[in-house]
Design a protein around this motif. Sequence first.
Motif, PDB file in Angstrom:
ATOM      1  N   PRO A 107      47.290  30.222  43.015  1.00  0.00           N
ATOM      2  CA  PRO A 107      46.282  29.318  42.446  1.00  0.00           C
ATOM      3  C   PRO A 107      45.336  30.068  41.514  1.00  0.00           C
ATOM      4  CG  PRO A 107      45.869  29.717  44.794  1.00  0.00           C
ATOM      5  CD  PRO A 107      47.145  30.427  44.466  1.00  0.00           C
ATOM      6  N   VAL A 108      44.696  29.325  40.629  1.00  0.00           N
ATOM      7  CA  VAL A 108      43.624  29.916  39.814  1.00  0.00           C
ATOM      8  C   VAL A 108      42.407  30.037  40.730  1.00  0.00           C
ATOM      9  CG1 VAL A 108      42.182  29.644  37.767  1.00  0.00           C
ATOM     10  CG2 VAL A 108      44.547  28.819  37.749  1.00  0.00           C
ATOM     11  N   TRP A 109      41.803  31.213  40.731  1.00  0.00           N
ATOM     12  CA  TRP A 109      40.715  31.511  41.687  1.00  0.00           C
ATOM     13  C   TRP A 109      39.410  31.667  40.898  1.00  0.00           C
ATOM     14  CZ3 TRP A 109      41.066  36.427  45.334  1.00  0.00           C
ATOM     15  CH2 TRP A 109      40.011  36.375  46.273  1.00  0.00           C
ATOM     16  N   ILE A 110      38.469  30.805  41.202  1.00  0.00           N
ATOM     17  CA  ILE A 110      37.210  30.773  40.446  1.00  0.00           C
ATOM     18  C   ILE A 110      36.048  31.086  41.379  1.00  0.00           C
ATOM     19  CG2 ILE A 110      35.630  29.274  39.135  1.00  0.00           C
ATOM     20  CD1 ILE A 110      38.108  29.140  37.631  1.00  0.00           C
ATOM     21  N   ASN A 111      35.143  31.924  40.932  1.00  0.00           N
ATOM     22  CA  ASN A 111      33.855  32.064  41.633  1.00  0.00           C
ATOM     23  C   ASN A 111      32.812  31.305  40.819  1.00  0.00           C
ATOM     24  OD1 ASN A 111      31.517  32.729  42.925  1.00  0.00           O
ATOM     25  ND2 ASN A 111      31.670  34.942  42.567  1.00  0.00           N
ATOM     26  N   LEU A 112      32.350  30.195  41.378  1.00  0.00           N
ATOM     27  CA  LEU A 112      31.301  29.407  40.717  1.00  0.00           C
ATOM     28  C   LEU A 112      29.953  30.012  41.086  1.00  0.00           C
ATOM     29  CD1 LEU A 112      30.334  26.839  39.176  1.00  0.00           C
ATOM     30  CD2 LEU A 112      30.304  25.683  41.402  1.00  0.00           C
ATOM     31  N   GLU A 113      29.228  30.503  40.099  1.00  0.00           N
ATOM     32  CA  GLU A 113      27.989  31.254  40.361  1.00  0.00           C
ATOM     33  C   GLU A 113      26.759  30.350  40.392  1.00  0.00           C
ATOM     34  OE1 GLU A 113      26.894  34.022  41.259  1.00  0.00           O
ATOM     35  OE2 GLU A 113      28.717  35.225  41.357  1.00  0.00           O
ATOM     36  N   TYR A 114      25.642  30.948  40.809  1.00  0.00           N
ATOM     37  CA  TYR A 114      24.355  30.254  40.756  1.00  0.00           C
ATOM     38  C   TYR A 114      23.949  30.037  39.304  1.00  0.00           C
ATOM     39  CZ  TYR A 114      23.503  31.089  45.737  1.00  0.00           C
ATOM     40  OH  TYR A 114      23.577  31.085  47.104  1.00  0.00           O
ATOM     41  N   SER A 173      37.960  39.269  37.198  1.00  0.00           N
ATOM     42  CA  SER A 173      37.718  40.316  38.195  1.00  0.00           C
ATOM     43  C   SER A 173      39.029  40.569  38.953  1.00  0.00           C
ATOM     44  CB  SER A 173      36.615  39.844  39.147  1.00  0.00           C
ATOM     45  OG  SER A 173      36.549  40.667  40.270  1.00  0.00           O
ATOM     46  N   PRO A 174      39.784  41.577  38.501  1.00  0.00           N
ATOM     47  CA  PRO A 174      41.059  41.848  39.196  1.00  0.00           C
ATOM     48  C   PRO A 174      40.788  42.325  40.618  1.00  0.00           C
ATOM     49  CG  PRO A 174      40.848  43.127  37.141  1.00  0.00           C
ATOM     50  CD  PRO A 174      39.503  42.538  37.424  1.00  0.00           C
ATOM     51  N   LYS A 215      40.248  37.052  39.996  1.00  0.00           N
ATOM     52  CA  LYS A 215      39.210  36.062  40.278  1.00  0.00           C
ATOM     53  C   LYS A 215      38.440  35.894  38.966  1.00  0.00           C
ATOM     54  CE  LYS A 215      36.809  36.699  44.209  1.00  0.00           C
ATOM     55  NZ  LYS A 215      35.686  36.881  45.173  1.00  0.00           N
ATOM     56  N   TRP A 216      38.046  34.673  38.640  1.00  0.00           N
ATOM     57  CA  TRP A 216      37.356  34.405  37.370  1.00  0.00           C
ATOM     58  C   TRP A 216      35.931  33.950  37.626  1.00  0.00           C
ATOM     59  CZ3 TRP A 216      40.053  35.641  33.022  1.00  0.00           C
ATOM     60  CH2 TRP A 216      41.431  35.791  33.160  1.00  0.00           C
ATOM     61  N   PHE A 217      35.006  34.531  36.902  1.00  0.00           N
ATOM     62  CA  PHE A 217      33.596  34.148  37.077  1.00  0.00           C
ATOM     63  C   PHE A 217      33.246  32.971  36.176  1.00  0.00           C
ATOM     64  CE2 PHE A 217      33.514  38.373  38.840  1.00  0.00           C
ATOM     65  CZ  PHE A 217      32.737  38.170  39.970  1.00  0.00           C
ATOM     66  N   PHE A 218      32.674  31.964  36.793  1.00  0.00           N
ATOM     67  CA  PHE A 218      32.284  30.766  36.041  1.00  0.00           C
ATOM     68  C   PHE A 218      30.787  30.562  36.237  1.00  0.00           C
ATOM     69  CE2 PHE A 218      31.873  26.427  34.794  1.00  0.00           C
ATOM     70  CZ  PHE A 218      32.873  26.228  33.851  1.00  0.00           C
ATOM     71  N   TYR A 219      30.039  30.720  35.150  1.00  0.00           N
ATOM     72  CA  TYR A 219      28.576  30.619  35.219  1.00  0.00           C
ATOM     73  C   TYR A 219      28.098  29.305  34.621  1.00  0.00           C
ATOM     74  CZ  TYR A 219      27.749  35.388  36.757  1.00  0.00           C
ATOM     75  OH  TYR A 219      27.699  36.535  37.508  1.00  0.00           O
ATOM     76  N   PRO A 220      27.441  28.482  35.426  1.00  0.00           N
ATOM     77  CA  PRO A 220      26.777  27.317  34.837  1.00  0.00           C
ATOM     78  C   PRO A 220      25.654  27.792  33.927  1.00  0.00           C
ATOM     79  CG  PRO A 220      26.474  27.364  37.230  1.00  0.00           C
ATOM     80  CD  PRO A 220      27.154  28.629  36.846  1.00  0.00           C
ATOM     81  N   GLY A 221      25.136  26.916  33.104  1.00  0.00           N
ATOM     82  CA  GLY A 221      24.044  27.355  32.235  1.00  0.00           C
ATOM     83  C   GLY A 221      23.597  26.278  31.280  1.00  0.00           C
ATOM     84  N   PHE A 222      22.682  26.683  30.420  1.00  0.00           N
ATOM     85  CA  PHE A 222      21.988  25.732  29.545  1.00  0.00           C
ATOM     86  C   PHE A 222      22.457  25.805  28.100  1.00  0.00           C
ATOM     87  CE2 PHE A 222      19.275  26.928  33.096  1.00  0.00           C
ATOM     88  CZ  PHE A 222      18.905  25.692  33.587  1.00  0.00           C
ATOM     89  N   THR A 223      23.372  26.702  27.810  1.00  0.00           N
ATOM     90  CA  THR A 223      23.783  26.900  26.410  1.00  0.00           C
ATOM     91  C   THR A 223      25.304  26.740  26.301  1.00  0.00           C
ATOM     92  OG1 THR A 223      24.090  29.265  26.778  1.00  0.00           O
ATOM     93  CG2 THR A 223      21.913  28.558  26.001  1.00  0.00           C
ATOM     94  N   PRO A 224      25.790  26.511  25.076  1.00  0.00           N
ATOM     95  CA  PRO A 224      27.232  26.329  24.903  1.00  0.00           C
ATOM     96  C   PRO A 224      28.053  27.564  25.289  1.00  0.00           C
ATOM     97  CG  PRO A 224      26.037  25.521  22.981  1.00  0.00           C
ATOM     98  CD  PRO A 224      25.027  26.213  23.855  1.00  0.00           C
ATOM     99  N   ALA A 225      27.426  28.735  25.369  1.00  0.00           N
ATOM    100  CA  ALA A 225      28.181  29.942  25.746  1.00  0.00           C
ATOM    101  C   ALA A 225      28.338  30.080  27.265  1.00  0.00           C
ATOM    102  CB  ALA A 225      27.487  31.184  25.182  1.00  0.00           C
TER     103      ALA A 225
END
Length: 354
Positions: free
Chosen positions: A98-105, A120-121, A132-142
């Motif tokens: 599976p695709v493994w995501i860490n959803l951050e604060y 993150s291998p 593992k892939w880091f996914f950061y929520p945020g306020f900007t398009p980046a």
Amino acid sequence: MRAWRWDLFCRVIDNFGDVGVCWRLAAELGARGHAVRLWIDDASALAWMAPQGAPGVTVQPWGDQPPDLPPGDVVVEAFGCTPPPGFVARMAAATPPPVWINLEYLSAEPYAERSHGLRSPQFAGPGAGLDKWFFYPGFTPATGGLLQDGAAVGDDPAGARGWLRAQPWAEGWRESDRLVLLFGYASLPLPGLLQALAGPPTTLLLPPGGLCDRLQAEPLPAGLRLAALPHVSQPEFDRMLAATDLNLVRGEDSFVRAQLCATAPFLWQIYPQDDGAHALKLEAFLDRYLAGSPPALVGAVRQCFHAANGLAPWPSALPEPAAWRALHQAWRARLRAQDDLCTQLLRFVKGRPG
Ligand code: TRH
């Protein structure tokens, strides 16, 4: 896009933000046709937050001996809560994994943009060989954006107000009162806030918790009244945010919803961290939120956000309402114009090998 099977892991650290964010994400994925298994160690708050459940979402209790279930297509660990070792081992054994995501604060600090989407291998442990892939929520398009489903409730504040007034627990409220929601922590600096709110007839709406208990023992300046609320579901909570004249919110999820669902301005009592890191996080947000506004308004709003967090005294009066409202509405429009987190997450997963 084909529907995927998701495993979303959530550990409740305290309060309601962990479960609140995870439930919203699960419900949004379910609404888009995906099947979500929400693994959670304490689902108790869902009884009032989501009493009807959500299509496509199954709640999976996550205790000391989790069942040996096969992983789905995507695994999301919220806020770095690692899935059980046996489950991770099954992820590593799956073809394809599976695709493994860490959803951050959520943070407005620059690291969110820098770190969003990084790989993150895994070199050791049951997941060795996986990424593992880091996914950061945020306020900007980046960044990965914000969960936005249901935010349109803020386009109709009059409708939301009508709904609020019709609730059985709103009986007896004064019709023309200013409505101020106080969803803060028990540590909220109160006397100065109450003085700044004094004057126009105002009802203070208080969700259950330590702040409500504390306020009930506090002397109130003229014009202020308390209304103790029951816990309501997340969609109802959003409607309440849309109905009020000012929202004081906290943590992560109510902080986001106050920006997306309400046309009225808000104050944020940030979740305090022992090392004081929350002050930098607060400042990073304010820098974005206030950028481009007139200096006098920026100073006034900044002082109130600081005061809500014990970092400055409360001013004798709150910022000028019309200007503050306009600032808030411009910010809301900017956020609403960006791609939402769920859309971005689906796009991100589609482009990733396991
Ligand atoms: O409760 P919070 O302070 O939550 C958190 C957690 O403490 C967490 O550990 C921390 O990391 C995080 O903050 C930053 O505040 P938050 O995030 O606003 O969560 C509250 C949730 O409760 C949100 O989803 C809205 C929901 N809610 C309702 O659905 N109905 C209600 O009546 C109320 C009062 C809240």
